[in-house]
Scaffold this active site. Structure first.
Site, mmCIF file in Angstrom:
data_model
loop_
_atom_site.group_PDB
_atom_site.id
_atom_site.type_symbol
_atom_site.label_atom_id
_atom_site.label_comp_id
_atom_site.label_asym_id
_atom_site.label_seq_id
_atom_site.Cartn_x
_atom_site.Cartn_y
_atom_site.Cartn_z
ATOM 1 N N MET A 11 0.842 -1.202 0.000
ATOM 2 C CA MET A 11 0.000 0.000 0.000
ATOM 3 C C MET A 11 0.879 1.255 0.000
ATOM 4 S SD MET A 11 -3.455 -0.901 2.005
ATOM 5 C CE MET A 11 -2.867 -0.719 3.675
ATOM 6 N N TYR A 58 4.055 3.945 0.981
ATOM 7 C CA TYR A 58 4.716 4.510 2.162
ATOM 8 C C TYR A 58 5.753 3.497 2.655
ATOM 9 C CZ TYR A 58 5.263 8.237 5.459
ATOM 10 O OH TYR A 58 5.776 9.306 6.144
ATOM 11 N N GLU A 107 11.669 -0.220 5.508
ATOM 12 C CA GLU A 107 12.693 -1.259 5.363
ATOM 13 C C GLU A 107 12.071 -2.653 5.264
ATOM 14 O OE1 GLU A 107 16.021 -2.836 4.458
ATOM 15 O OE2 GLU A 107 15.861 -0.654 4.575
ATOM 16 N N HIS A 112 9.242 -3.431 3.651
ATOM 17 C CA HIS A 112 8.902 -3.601 2.234
ATOM 18 C C HIS A 112 10.167 -3.854 1.399
ATOM 19 C CE1 HIS A 112 5.442 -0.806 3.450
ATOM 20 N NE2 HIS A 112 4.825 -1.890 3.034
ATOM 21 N N GLN A 164 -10.540 -2.636 1.598
ATOM 22 C CA GLN A 164 -10.149 -3.340 2.829
ATOM 23 C C GLN A 164 -10.223 -2.453 4.064
ATOM 24 O OE1 GLN A 164 -6.143 -4.160 1.167
ATOM 25 N NE2 GLN A 164 -5.375 -3.749 3.218
ATOM 26 N N LYS A 179 4.357 -10.563 9.171
ATOM 27 C CA LYS A 179 3.748 -9.641 10.144
ATOM 28 C C LYS A 179 2.222 -9.698 10.060
ATOM 29 C CE LYS A 179 3.328 -5.010 9.875
ATOM 30 N NZ LYS A 179 2.195 -4.417 10.582
ATOM 31 N N GLN A 236 -3.430 -12.584 7.128
ATOM 32 C CA GLN A 236 -3.511 -12.250 5.694
ATOM 33 C C GLN A 236 -2.695 -13.255 4.878
ATOM 34 O OE1 GLN A 236 -3.031 -8.118 4.033
ATOM 35 N NE2 GLN A 236 -0.960 -8.806 3.669
ATOM 36 N N ARG A 245 2.060 2.540 9.547
ATOM 37 C CA ARG A 245 1.255 3.229 10.571
ATOM 38 C C ARG A 245 2.084 3.695 11.767
ATOM 39 N NH1 ARG A 245 -2.995 -0.638 8.932
ATOM 40 N NH2 ARG A 245 -4.719 0.570 8.064
HETATM 41 P P1 AMP Z 1 1.380 -3.002 3.458
HETATM 42 O O1 AMP Z 1 1.985 -1.958 2.589
HETATM 43 O O2 AMP Z 1 1.352 -2.648 4.911
HETATM 44 O O3 AMP Z 1 0.055 -3.506 2.931
HETATM 45 O O4 AMP Z 1 2.354 -4.252 3.381
HETATM 46 C C1 AMP Z 1 2.741 -4.809 2.159
HETATM 47 C C2 AMP Z 1 3.462 -6.106 2.412
HETATM 48 O O5 AMP Z 1 4.598 -5.856 3.236
HETATM 49 C C3 AMP Z 1 2.601 -7.138 3.160
HETATM 50 O O6 AMP Z 1 2.890 -8.436 2.648
HETATM 51 C C4 AMP Z 1 3.080 -7.005 4.587
HETATM 52 O O7 AMP Z 1 2.916 -8.176 5.349
HETATM 53 C C5 AMP Z 1 4.554 -6.702 4.362
HETATM 54 N N1 AMP Z 1 5.133 -6.022 5.521
HETATM 55 C C6 AMP Z 1 4.714 -4.869 6.115
HETATM 56 N N2 AMP Z 1 5.477 -4.584 7.173
HETATM 57 C C7 AMP Z 1 6.397 -5.577 7.274
HETATM 58 C C8 AMP Z 1 7.472 -5.864 8.173
HETATM 59 N N3 AMP Z 1 7.753 -5.064 9.211
HETATM 60 N N4 AMP Z 1 8.195 -6.972 7.962
HETATM 61 C C9 AMP Z 1 7.922 -7.800 6.925
HETATM 62 N N5 AMP Z 1 6.935 -7.589 6.041
HETATM 63 C C10 AMP Z 1 6.178 -6.494 6.214
#
Ligand code: AMP
Length: 286
Positions: A30, A32, A35, A37, A61, A149, A153, A187
């Site tokens: 999503m 932003y 590290e 990502h 979502q 994390k 999901q 977040r």
């Molecule tokens: P998001 O942008 O929050 O939807 O996350 C995109 C992807 O990055 C998802 O597969 C998350 O599980 C993964 N992700 C987000 N934060 C972390 C983290 N701290 N460590 C590992 N994967 C992460």
């Protein structure tokens, strides 16, 4: 690096990669980027020839009272990070590109999607599973990387791929943490400095549970109770849920804990909702 905004261009790009006998590895996000990502992107680079990162804040979502409008966005920075990371293509569709006015088909949530996160965020996984299916249709990846994390999901995406025969290999990546243990998250930006310090209570509570299970504790209630004092040190922490689940079924374990089991929790600190998880193993397991 290609910037792609339309589904048909994305599909054409992916077909061209496949025609050359190469594979596409995909990291849906999503935006932003942090590290965590970037670690997923590096893992994707080891798993496929060309890496696609999607940047899309999926309205489907988010609940009506949730932070869709305020979710942090910084497209220029995200693009620069992807370019620096040698990403081949960034897929950045507009909301209307993904959800045309006549869009009607959504995924139906299984029972496991209505527990834990799903119980506190009704409809969340309906939106997640729908957008993952749509993104897979657009990007046509051979492999897709998801973070542990978001463990529920990840479990549901693995089930989606298995049950609906998507020809995609799902690769799980361990949680990337700040030096003090806080799981990285877009977040975290919402946290005030004092809250940021206290936000480590999630990780510390998980560590206490991990020690209990490693020491041989098998009663779920005892493991869960051991986490409470840590969370109670933060008066403004509001617990949505703390649970132990079977990693194979994501069903909560209420009596005896078989190991490894997964601890999952969601805690609100002020108005910021944080989630975290850890796999708990008995002493001699890895
Ligand atoms: P998001 O942008 O929050 O939807 O996350 C995109 C992807 O990055 C998802 O597969 C998350 O599980 C993964 N992700 C987000 N934060 C972390 C983290 N701290 N460590 C590992 N994967 C992460």
């Amino acid at each position: 690096m290609e910037i792609i905004t339309s589904v048909t261009t994305m599909q054409r790009w992916s077909r061209a990669v496949h025609r050359q006998g190469q594979t596409v590895a995909f990291v849906p996000t999503m935006g932003y980027l942090h590290e965590g990502h970037l670690a997923l992107i590096r893992a994707a680079q080891t798993a496929g020839d060309e890496v696609v990162v999607s940047l899309f804040v999926n309205p489907a979502q988010f609940g009506p009272q949730e932070d869709f409008a305020h979710y942090p966005r910084d497209r220029a920075r995200d693009e620069a990070l992807c370019r620096d990371a040698d990403v081949a293509a960034c897929f950045i569709p507009a909301t209307e590109e993904m959800y045309a006015p006549d869009h009607q088909i959504y995924m139906e949530e299984p029972a496991a999607a209505r527990l834990l996160e799903g119980a506190h965020r009704p409809g969340h996984f309906r939106g997640v599973l729908t957008v993952v299916a749509k993104l897979f249709g657009a990007v046509q990846p051979d492999v897709a990387v998801f973070g542990e994390k978001d463990a529920q999901q990840l479990w549901l995406v693995e089930k989606l791929v298995a049950d609906l025969n998507f020809p995609v290999r799902i690769m799980a990546h361990p949680t990337v943490r700040e030096p003090d243990g806080l799981a990285m998250s877009s977040r975290n930006k919402y946290l005030q400095p004092a809250q940021r310090e206290r936000a480590t209570c999630l990780y510390r509570a998980l560590q206490v549970a991990a020690q209990k299970v490693a020491a041989g504790e098998t009663r779920a209630a005892v493991v869960l109770e051991s986490m409470q004092p840590v969370l109670a040190t933060v008066p403004e922490a509001r617990i949505d849920y703390v649970a132990l689940v079977d990693p194979g079924t994501f069903r909560p374990l209420e009596q005896e804990v078989s190991t490894p089991c997964r601890a999952v929790l969601a805690v609100r600190i002020g108005s910021t909702r944080l989630i975290d998880t850890m796999l708990l193993s008995a002493g001699n397991e890895t």
